[in-house]
Design an enzyme around this catalytic site. Structure first.
Site, PDB file in Angstrom:
ATOM      1  N   ASP A 187      53.060  64.750  96.574  1.00  0.00           N
ATOM      2  CA  ASP A 187      53.243  64.116  98.057  1.00  0.00           C
ATOM      3  C   ASP A 187      52.243  62.997  98.107  1.00  0.00           C
ATOM      4  O   ASP A 187      52.500  61.779  98.515  1.00  0.00           O
ATOM      5  CB  ASP A 187      53.120  64.829  99.195  1.00  0.00           C
ATOM      6  CG  ASP A 187      54.696  65.763  99.132  1.00  0.00           C
ATOM      7  OD1 ASP A 187      55.360  65.323  98.841  1.00  0.00           O
ATOM      8  OD2 ASP A 187      54.617  66.680 100.105  1.00  0.00           O
ATOM      9  N   GLU A 202      50.850  61.422  95.816  1.00  0.00           N
ATOM     10  CA  GLU A 202      51.115  60.622  94.607  1.00  0.00           C
ATOM     11  C   GLU A 202      52.475  59.620  94.886  1.00  0.00           C
ATOM     12  O   GLU A 202      52.396  58.599  94.817  1.00  0.00           O
ATOM     13  CB  GLU A 202      51.477  61.281  93.282  1.00  0.00           C
ATOM     14  CG  GLU A 202      51.712  60.816  92.146  1.00  0.00           C
ATOM     15  CD  GLU A 202      51.987  61.548  90.876  1.00  0.00           C
ATOM     16  OE1 GLU A 202      51.483  61.100  89.534  1.00  0.00           O
ATOM     17  OE2 GLU A 202      52.195  62.659  90.921  1.00  0.00           O
ATOM     18  N   ARG A 203      53.390  60.160  95.662  1.00  0.00           N
ATOM     19  CA  ARG A 203      54.577  59.413  95.967  1.00  0.00           C
ATOM     20  C   ARG A 203      54.551  58.876  97.031  1.00  0.00           C
ATOM     21  O   ARG A 203      55.194  57.590  97.293  1.00  0.00           O
ATOM     22  CB  ARG A 203      55.730  60.628  96.061  1.00  0.00           C
ATOM     23  CG  ARG A 203      56.239  61.336  94.779  1.00  0.00           C
ATOM     24  CD  ARG A 203      57.104  62.582  94.984  1.00  0.00           C
ATOM     25  NE  ARG A 203      57.051  63.259  93.842  1.00  0.00           N
ATOM     26  CZ  ARG A 203      57.525  64.556  93.645  1.00  0.00           C
ATOM     27  NH1 ARG A 203      57.880  65.127  94.860  1.00  0.00           N
ATOM     28  NH2 ARG A 203      57.335  65.298  92.488  1.00  0.00           N
ATOM     29  N   ARG A 235      60.684  24.563  86.911  1.00  0.00           N
ATOM     30  CA  ARG A 235      61.442  24.444  85.551  1.00  0.00           C
ATOM     31  C   ARG A 235      62.903  23.879  85.933  1.00  0.00           C
ATOM     32  O   ARG A 235      63.288  24.330  86.816  1.00  0.00           O
ATOM     33  CB  ARG A 235      61.878  25.770  85.122  1.00  0.00           C
ATOM     34  CG  ARG A 235      62.754  26.060  83.898  1.00  0.00           C
ATOM     35  CD  ARG A 235      62.166  25.489  82.656  1.00  0.00           C
ATOM     36  NE  ARG A 235      62.843  25.984  81.689  1.00  0.00           N
ATOM     37  CZ  ARG A 235      63.665  25.322  80.933  1.00  0.00           C
ATOM     38  NH1 ARG A 235      64.019  23.964  81.568  1.00  0.00           N
ATOM     39  NH2 ARG A 235      64.406  25.885  79.993  1.00  0.00           N
ATOM     40  N   ILE A 272      48.372  63.015  80.230  1.00  0.00           N
ATOM     41  CA  ILE A 272      47.265  63.054  81.204  1.00  0.00           C
ATOM     42  C   ILE A 272      46.798  61.596  81.310  1.00  0.00           C
ATOM     43  O   ILE A 272      45.899  61.270  80.552  1.00  0.00           O
ATOM     44  CB  ILE A 272      46.069  63.922  80.624  1.00  0.00           C
ATOM     45  CG1 ILE A 272      46.409  65.461  80.124  1.00  0.00           C
ATOM     46  CG2 ILE A 272      45.117  64.062  81.644  1.00  0.00           C
ATOM     47  CD1 ILE A 272      47.408  66.062  81.404  1.00  0.00           C
ATOM     48  N   THR A 273      47.043  60.974  82.331  1.00  0.00           N
ATOM     49  CA  THR A 273      46.321  59.828  82.634  1.00  0.00           C
ATOM     50  C   THR A 273      44.815  59.988  82.820  1.00  0.00           C
ATOM     51  O   THR A 273      44.400  60.626  83.557  1.00  0.00           O
ATOM     52  CB  THR A 273      46.897  59.260  84.055  1.00  0.00           C
ATOM     53  OG1 THR A 273      48.527  59.130  83.934  1.00  0.00           O
ATOM     54  CG2 THR A 273      46.536  57.741  84.463  1.00  0.00           C
ATOM     55  N   GLY A 310      55.135  61.278  87.478  1.00  0.00           N
ATOM     56  CA  GLY A 310      55.125  61.928  88.943  1.00  0.00           C
ATOM     57  C   GLY A 310      56.536  62.444  89.574  1.00  0.00           C
ATOM     58  O   GLY A 310      56.572  62.656  90.638  1.00  0.00           O
ATOM     59  N   GLY A 311      57.221  62.753  88.636  1.00  0.00           N
ATOM     60  CA  GLY A 311      58.500  63.480  89.051  1.00  0.00           C
ATOM     61  C   GLY A 311      59.747  62.411  88.613  1.00  0.00           C
ATOM     62  O   GLY A 311      59.484  61.217  89.339  1.00  0.00           O
TER      63      GLY A 311
END
Length: 383
Positions: free
Chosen positions: A244, A246-247, A272, A159-160, A367-368
């Site tokens: 959806d 979320e994605r 560098r 659980i975020t 999230g899947g």
């Protein structure tokens, strides 16, 4: 087809990048090492409108759609270099607050959304269980009617915002005899509800400034007024709609991280030196830059297309899953290339590219998983 951001969107991006550089970035490395959530940084995000950007304006939010919300998270990630904060912010917005904004009763919206929008309250969402991750239809937490109340029992995990949340939306099974994927109902609970407690704090490899925990329900009594949406419809009407969002939104943080990783790697390669000249002049390094740029721009376009489709009310499930799977792959490839360009220094925690590699891995799991996204895509192609 015009892919140019409007002047308003460009200004939103620039202002949030500047904010993140000033407020978020200075202690980002320390927060990662300590696994520390900084409430002062969160409150500052609330002051600039981030914590409510996609919440309806009538409740104090910004009313932004998926595209602009993802753009805001991209800017926060690029300027702040704190993927943990981006994870917490994204979860608060699109799975902690948006379900209430979309499906809440007028009373629920009035109670929760103004404080979620301001950032005074933090939102969290619970569907994953110790034995039900990708297979959400097999969750075992229960909700049983008792008069005009429900009694909730079960354990949610990963659980975020769990340890710091004020508002917890949970999906439980309320009809044990229903077919797989049916008979599930969502409830909105105050974090101090009797019987609701925070379980184990989970010590993550990356995104460490975002607190994650179990949430345990032991005979939690919730009035029916706490129910979010119709009984038995939570997995499809609430859960999948959240996925959806979320994605098509939360991966904006990954895009911002990819852009920052590319810019930092170019700057490093220009100063560098090896074999008498900056390593940026070597073809092997230049090819890595080319790969990183192609990954970045393809990912950005896929995500914004999915978000645009969502904002237009058009079918977008396949595009959202394609974006999720593709960006997860590209983000990790770019983070790996950034470390390789930095050489031994890229393996040292003093350099942000080391942190970025650990952070990037979550995109293929949370999230899947990527495997689930490919299953969604293939099923839609064959239907």
């Amino acid at each position: 087809m015009d892919f140019t951001l409007s002047e308003e969107q460009q200004q939103l991006y620039k202002s949030l990048v500047a904010f993140a550089r000033d407020v978020v970035e200075p202690e980002a490395g320390a927060r990662d090492r300590e696994g520390r959530f900084d409430r002062a940084v969160w409150d500052a995000c609330g002051e600039v409108g981030l914590t409510g950007i996609c919440i309806s304006e009538e409740y104090g939010g910004g009313g932004a759609g998926a595209l602009d919300t993802g753009l805001a998270l991209e800017a926060l990630a690029y300027g702040g270099h704190d993927a943990g904060l981006g994870l917490s912010m994204g979860a608060h917005l699109v799975i902690g607050s948006k379900p209430i904004d979309l499906h809440g009763t007028p009373e629920q919206k009035a109670k929760y959304l103004p404080k979620l929008a301001s950032g005074e309250w933090i939102g969290a969402f619970g569907i994953t269980e110790p034995d039900a991750g990708s297979d959400t239809a097999s969750l075992t937490s229960r909700g049983e009617r008792d008069g005009d109340h429900w009694v909730l029992n079960g354990t949610k995990t990963f659980i975020t915002n769990g340890p710091v949340c004020d508002v917890f939306t949970v999906v439980v099974r309320t009809d044990p005899d229903a077919s797989a994927g049916a008979g599930m109902t969502a409830f909105v609970l105050d974090a101090d509800t009797p019987g609701l407690s925070v379980g184990n704090h989970l010590d993550k490899m990356g995104n460490r400034s975002s607190p994650t925990s179990e949430m345990i329900m032991e005979d939690v009594r919730a009035p029916d007024s706490a129910r979010l949406g119709p009984e038995g419809s939570a997995l499809w009407a609430v859960g999948f709609e959240c996925f959806d969002w979320e994605r098509t939104v939360m991966l904006g943080s990954a895009i911002g991280g990819m852009q920052r990783g590319l810019d930092d790697s170019i700057a490093y390669a220009k100063q560098r030196e090896a074999f008498g000249k900056p390593i940026a002049h070597f073809q092997a390094i230049g090819h890595k830059f080319a790969d990183m740029k192609m990954n970045l721009e393809a990912s950005r376009l896929m995500l914004r297309r999915g978000a645009w489709l969502k904002d237009q009310g058009l079918e977008h499930m396949m595009e959202a899953s394609m974006a999720k799977a593709f960006i997860a792959k590209c983000a990790l490839e770019n983070a790996d290339n950034a470390i390789q360009i930095h050489g031994g220094w890229g393996y040292i925690k003093d350099f942000p590219v080391e942190r970025a590699w650990r952070d990037a891995k979550l995109s293929s799991i949370g999230g899947g998983t990527t495997e689930i996204q490919k299953m969604v895509i293939s099923r839609m192609l064959l239907s």
